[in-house]
Design a protein around this motif. Sequence first.
Motif, PDB file in Angstrom:
ATOM      1  N   THR A 141       3.911 116.941 -51.494  1.00  0.00           N
ATOM      2  CA  THR A 141       3.293 117.802 -50.478  1.00  0.00           C
ATOM      3  C   THR A 141       4.136 117.750 -49.218  1.00  0.00           C
ATOM      4  OG1 THR A 141       1.082 117.379 -51.342  1.00  0.00           O
ATOM      5  CG2 THR A 141       1.227 118.187 -49.081  1.00  0.00           C
ATOM      6  N   ASP A 168      -2.030 115.028 -48.839  1.00  0.00           N
ATOM      7  CA  ASP A 168      -3.052 115.846 -48.178  1.00  0.00           C
ATOM      8  C   ASP A 168      -4.076 116.254 -49.231  1.00  0.00           C
ATOM      9  OD1 ASP A 168      -4.597 117.679 -46.829  1.00  0.00           O
ATOM     10  OD2 ASP A 168      -2.906 118.845 -46.032  1.00  0.00           O
ATOM     11  N   GLN A 169      -5.274 115.670 -49.153  1.00  0.00           N
ATOM     12  CA  GLN A 169      -6.310 115.957 -50.156  1.00  0.00           C
ATOM     13  C   GLN A 169      -6.808 117.399 -50.083  1.00  0.00           C
ATOM     14  OE1 GLN A 169      -6.782 113.551 -52.372  1.00  0.00           O
ATOM     15  NE2 GLN A 169      -5.338 112.336 -51.182  1.00  0.00           N
ATOM     16  N   ALA A 171      -4.774 120.002 -49.567  1.00  0.00           N
ATOM     17  CA  ALA A 171      -3.609 120.886 -49.710  1.00  0.00           C
ATOM     18  C   ALA A 171      -3.907 122.055 -50.640  1.00  0.00           C
ATOM     19  CB  ALA A 171      -2.407 120.097 -50.236  1.00  0.00           C
ATOM     20  N   PRO A 173      -3.056 124.884 -53.537  1.00  0.00           N
ATOM     21  CA  PRO A 173      -2.409 124.638 -54.837  1.00  0.00           C
ATOM     22  C   PRO A 173      -0.888 124.608 -54.793  1.00  0.00           C
ATOM     23  CG  PRO A 173      -4.277 126.124 -55.117  1.00  0.00           C
ATOM     24  CD  PRO A 173      -4.137 125.886 -53.649  1.00  0.00           C
ATOM     25  N   TYR A 175       0.979 123.485 -52.656  1.00  0.00           N
ATOM     26  CA  TYR A 175       1.490 122.322 -51.932  1.00  0.00           C
ATOM     27  C   TYR A 175       1.011 120.996 -52.520  1.00  0.00           C
ATOM     28  CZ  TYR A 175       2.712 125.801 -48.390  1.00  0.00           C
ATOM     29  OH  TYR A 175       3.252 126.883 -47.734  1.00  0.00           O
ATOM     30  N   GLN A 176       0.280 121.037 -53.605  1.00  0.00           N
ATOM     31  CA  GLN A 176      -0.315 119.808 -54.140  1.00  0.00           C
ATOM     32  C   GLN A 176       0.732 118.905 -54.791  1.00  0.00           C
ATOM     33  OE1 GLN A 176      -3.511 121.182 -56.630  1.00  0.00           O
ATOM     34  NE2 GLN A 176      -4.841 121.660 -54.888  1.00  0.00           N
ATOM     35  N   ASP A 178       2.183 115.753 -57.284  1.00  0.00           N
ATOM     36  CA  ASP A 178       2.032 115.201 -58.636  1.00  0.00           C
ATOM     37  C   ASP A 178       1.652 113.725 -58.554  1.00  0.00           C
ATOM     38  OD1 ASP A 178       2.478 117.226 -60.481  1.00  0.00           O
ATOM     39  OD2 ASP A 178       4.648 117.071 -60.323  1.00  0.00           O
ATOM     40  N   SER A 208      -4.843 116.863 -42.012  1.00  0.00           N
ATOM     41  CA  SER A 208      -4.798 117.803 -43.126  1.00  0.00           C
ATOM     42  C   SER A 208      -4.495 119.210 -42.629  1.00  0.00           C
ATOM     43  CB  SER A 208      -6.144 117.819 -43.861  1.00  0.00           C
ATOM     44  OG  SER A 208      -6.176 118.874 -44.803  1.00  0.00           O
TER      45      SER A 208
END
Length: 555
Positions: A141, A168-169, A171, A173, A175-176, A178, A208
């Motif tokens: 992210t 960032d919980q 974020a 899709p 920017y998510q 792995d 966030s």
Amino acid sequence: MNTRTNESIKIIPLGGMGEVGKNMYVVEIDHEMFIVDAGIKIPEDEMFGIDLVIPDITYLEEQKHRIKGIFLTHGHEDAIGALSYVLRKIKAPVYGTKLTVALAKEKLKEQEYRGEAKFYTIHSKTRLHFDTVDVSFFRTTHTIPDSVGVCFHTSEGAIVVTGDFKFDQGAAPLYQADIGKMAKIGEEGVLCLLSDSTEAERPGYSTSDAAIAREMSDAFHSAKGRIIVASYAANLNRIQQVLDAAYENYRKVAFVGKSIKRVFDIAHQFGYLSVHEDTIIPIQDIDQYPDDEIALLTTGSHGEPLEALQKMAKQSHKQVNIKQGDTVLITATPTPNMELAMYKTVDMLYRAGAMVIMNSRKAYASGHGSQEELKMMINLMKPKFFIPIQGEYRMLKAHAKLAQSVGVKKEHIYIPDKGEIVEIRNGTIRPGGRVPAGNVLIDGIGVGDVGNIVLRDRKLLSEDGIFIVVVTLNKKEKKIASGPEIISRGFVYVRESEHLMEESISIVKGIVERNMSKESFEWSNIKQEIRDSLNQYLFDQTKRRPMILPIIMEI
């Protein structure tokens, strides 16, 4: 894990150590070399006239036959900005995600690179096979989509370079991260982790971007006049937030600056930006709308926004100038060498009549992880050895302390200097010599032709000015044909310093006549004596040391 046995593992940072930007890290596995990132740094205040700073790649030129690839972690200038200069010297394949490759190709065009360049598009599930290692990737992210970390799978365990990251919980899709894959890499065994240290001094978690998006929309709603948002050109997350906030508050968006428009066009073309119909308008059309229906997104020539804002505040921008009632949102956090320029810019904006919002939750969320996120990365990877990268020395030191606090042994943490070879062998991490490293300065089209001596001269000129002495000699008759004439620039105001000028002329005349009365004389000796005598006299009179430039001509 790699089934081949690797006998030699070395890591060499050529940039990004003790500085913010200019990222370049070399991983050597046996006879193969791999480069991670090729970034630039914005010049520091004392680098007068310099446009860009890139890493010294002398070592890579010497070892170019061993280089198997250049891996780009993301599309920001601190990762891709020096690529064209590297490819001018080294022919190696370049690996990056779809957006990163597109931005890198555009950067090559912008920097007028005309050579060949082989680009290969990778994604988080790609696994590349080389003679000595396999290379895989994992999504991170950051403020730009398609950011990845790079993982070299050796027989001793993985060497992981995180690139820029945060957790960032909230974020979106695109920017998510792995997180599952990071944990799997950690379970399989990480020999050494090289991790982003930019926000290692900041406690807690980074704000966030979901919270920033809400604050951004509120700021757009509250503003009575135009909104001008200043951002780094490649901060796509911020660009998306501006587009969304503008749509929600019935504003049109216009781009100010070529670099941000180029980035927008590429990202939009590949589907990395969601744009509502009729939200974007050309900059020349902004006068057709009321001020409270306009939002401007601006950046500068190298993707940073301060230069453009200063021109707007001074009413010298070609397209847009600040006026009473404007609201300026500065969403870019300055690097340490840009802080003074940032606060000067803010002062200028207020003087021009704008309201400024900066360094608050309304405008800013770092793209780099704070302390708790850095700890999380270390806990996921469980590295045997740890090298903090990407930061000034105090940031690297803070990150090293964090690693210790979560269980990495002190003797397994190493902070190398630029150009220092780090060897991992027989269960230890240790220095293994040095290679050339430092700054290569880009000034106009010149690459590396401005060095410390030229910078020293520019600094001297900026502080005390120049004092030019012109004398024309008749060598045959051994007398002065004309002069001495003195030209002063940036030293003293000549009309108010007549005595100083007259005495200086007298000193020069005496030196020349004394030398010419000898049977033989060297011009170089006369010039040096003029410099020494004037230097002492001018310092005694003014406590300043201008650059003294004697010019002797002969008729």
